[in-house]
Design a protein around this motif. Structure first.
Motif, short mmCIF file in Angstrom:
data_model
loop_
_atom_site.label_atom_id
_atom_site.label_comp_id
_atom_site.label_asym_id
_atom_site.label_seq_id
_atom_site.Cartn_x
_atom_site.Cartn_y
_atom_site.Cartn_z
N SER A 38 26.12 -11.78 -7.27
CA SER A 38 26.31 -10.78 -6.21
C SER A 38 25.28 -10.91 -5.10
CB SER A 38 26.25 -9.36 -6.81
OG SER A 38 27.32 -9.16 -7.71
N MET A 39 24.29 -11.77 -5.30
CA MET A 39 23.27 -11.99 -4.27
C MET A 39 23.70 -13.07 -3.27
SD MET A 39 20.50 -10.05 -4.66
CE MET A 39 19.19 -10.97 -3.85
N HIS A 40 24.96 -13.51 -3.31
CA HIS A 40 25.34 -14.63 -2.45
C HIS A 40 25.67 -14.20 -1.02
CE1 HIS A 40 29.40 -13.22 -3.54
NE2 HIS A 40 29.80 -13.80 -2.42
N LYS A 41 25.96 -12.92 -0.81
CA LYS A 41 26.29 -12.43 0.52
C LYS A 41 25.66 -11.07 0.71
CE LYS A 41 30.26 -12.42 3.67
NZ LYS A 41 31.75 -12.54 3.76
N VAL A 42 24.47 -11.05 1.31
CA VAL A 42 23.63 -9.85 1.32
C VAL A 42 23.43 -9.32 2.74
CG1 VAL A 42 21.37 -8.90 0.69
CG2 VAL A 42 22.40 -10.72 -0.70
N LYS A 45 16.32 -18.42 2.71
CA LYS A 45 15.63 -19.51 2.03
C LYS A 45 16.03 -19.60 0.56
CE LYS A 45 11.58 -19.29 5.06
NZ LYS A 45 10.12 -18.98 5.14
N GLU A 46 16.69 -18.55 0.06
CA GLU A 46 17.13 -18.56 -1.33
C GLU A 46 18.39 -19.41 -1.47
OE1 GLU A 46 15.49 -17.02 -3.87
OE2 GLU A 46 13.95 -16.54 -2.36
N GLU A 47 18.51 -20.08 -2.57
CA GLU A 47 19.65 -20.97 -2.81
C GLU A 47 20.95 -20.18 -2.92
OE1 GLU A 47 20.96 -24.55 -5.93
OE2 GLU A 47 19.10 -23.41 -6.23
N ASP A 48 22.00 -20.68 -2.29
CA ASP A 48 23.34 -20.08 -2.36
C ASP A 48 23.36 -18.63 -1.88
OD1 ASP A 48 24.37 -22.46 -3.46
OD2 ASP A 48 23.82 -21.82 -5.49
#
Length: 263
Positions: A92-96, A112-115
């Motif tokens: 769920s952290m992929h589109k924040v 900078k976080e992956e994906d």
């Protein structure tokens, strides 16, 4: 200053009465040394009461030190909480979407976080934005909008919404409108980071930017408000966040609430 999060129903039952504190008023003539001693003891009692009302413990002392150095920023706290948010929300952290001051910095960190794709909504004018922030605005990743009105996004535009240092400046009248909007534009929940009562002093710069001082509310106040607005706690995310934070002895300097989206 972190309190260990518990379920909404349990926290609603916690009553925190305000103890009566009488002023020190000696009718007899005391020695100067005794008077000074009484003042010192009274000061420690007041400080202890403030700590107990804000969560108590070593976390409070750390937060007080940060406060004296310029105040606690819940937007900056996101950097510390990010590893535990990732454990709690996973994919769920992929589109924040981040909502609050310092959105440019938060979005830059998230990107900078992956994906992870990230966007930011800054509730206040970006008068002193740097080159990086201007670049994010130019790309449409960060925008300025008044969160007292409907958010400029379609329903479920983001998997997760994180809001920090923004709701503390809204009255209940506007919170009634903004909280449902945060639930509307998220699909897998939203996270609120809010200051503890007594955590920050009103500053001239803060007043000029936000138009009013922050209203730092207790966890019990927030929980009652969530119930009134028919918002539910995301218990699964709360438990995962707790477990991940406990393993690293992480203590947040802000209150963190995990809430469900509206479907």
């Amino acid at each position: 200053m972190s309190r260990r999060p518990v379920s909404l129903s349990r926290r609603l039952g916690d009553g925190a009465g305000i103890p009566f504190m009488g002023s020190l008023n000696s009718k007899s003539r005391a020695s100067p040394f005794l008077s000074v001693g009484l003042v010192v003891v009274g000061a420690f009692l007041i400080i202890g009461y403030v700590y107990s009302g804000s969560g108590g413990g070593s976390g409070d002392r750390a937060s007080l030190n940060r406060l004296e150095g310029g105040g606690v920023s819940c937007s900056s706290e996101i950097y510390q909480a990010l590893p535990y948010l990732k454990k709690a929300y996973g994919d769920s952290m992929h589109k924040v979407l981040h909502v609050g001051p310092e959105s440019c910095a938060v979005v830059s960190k998230l990107l900078k976080e992956e994906d992870t794709e990230a966007w930011g909504l800054e509730p206040y004018d970006l008068d002193d934005s740097d080159a990086n922030c201007k670049n994010l605005i130019r790309k449409g990743l960060v925008r300025v909008a008044d969160i007292k009105f409907p958010l400029p996004y379609k329903s479920k535009s983001f998997s997760l919404v994180i809001v920090s240092d923004a709701l503390d400046y809204l009255s209940p009248r506007y919170l009634n409108k903004t909280l449902p909007e945060l639930a509307r534009v998220s699909s897998d929940g939203f996270v609120i980071l809010s200051g503890y009562p007594g955590q920050r002093r009103v500053k001239v710069a803060e007043m000029s930017k936000f138009g009013r001082p922050a209203k730092l509310r207790s966890s019990s106040w927030w929980i009652r408000f969530f119930v009134q607005t028919k918002l539910e706690e995301n218990e699964i995310a709360t438990k995962k966040f707790e477990m991940a934070a406990a393993k690293k002895a992480y203590q947040s300097t802000c209150q963190i609430f995990h809430l469900k989206s509206r479907h």
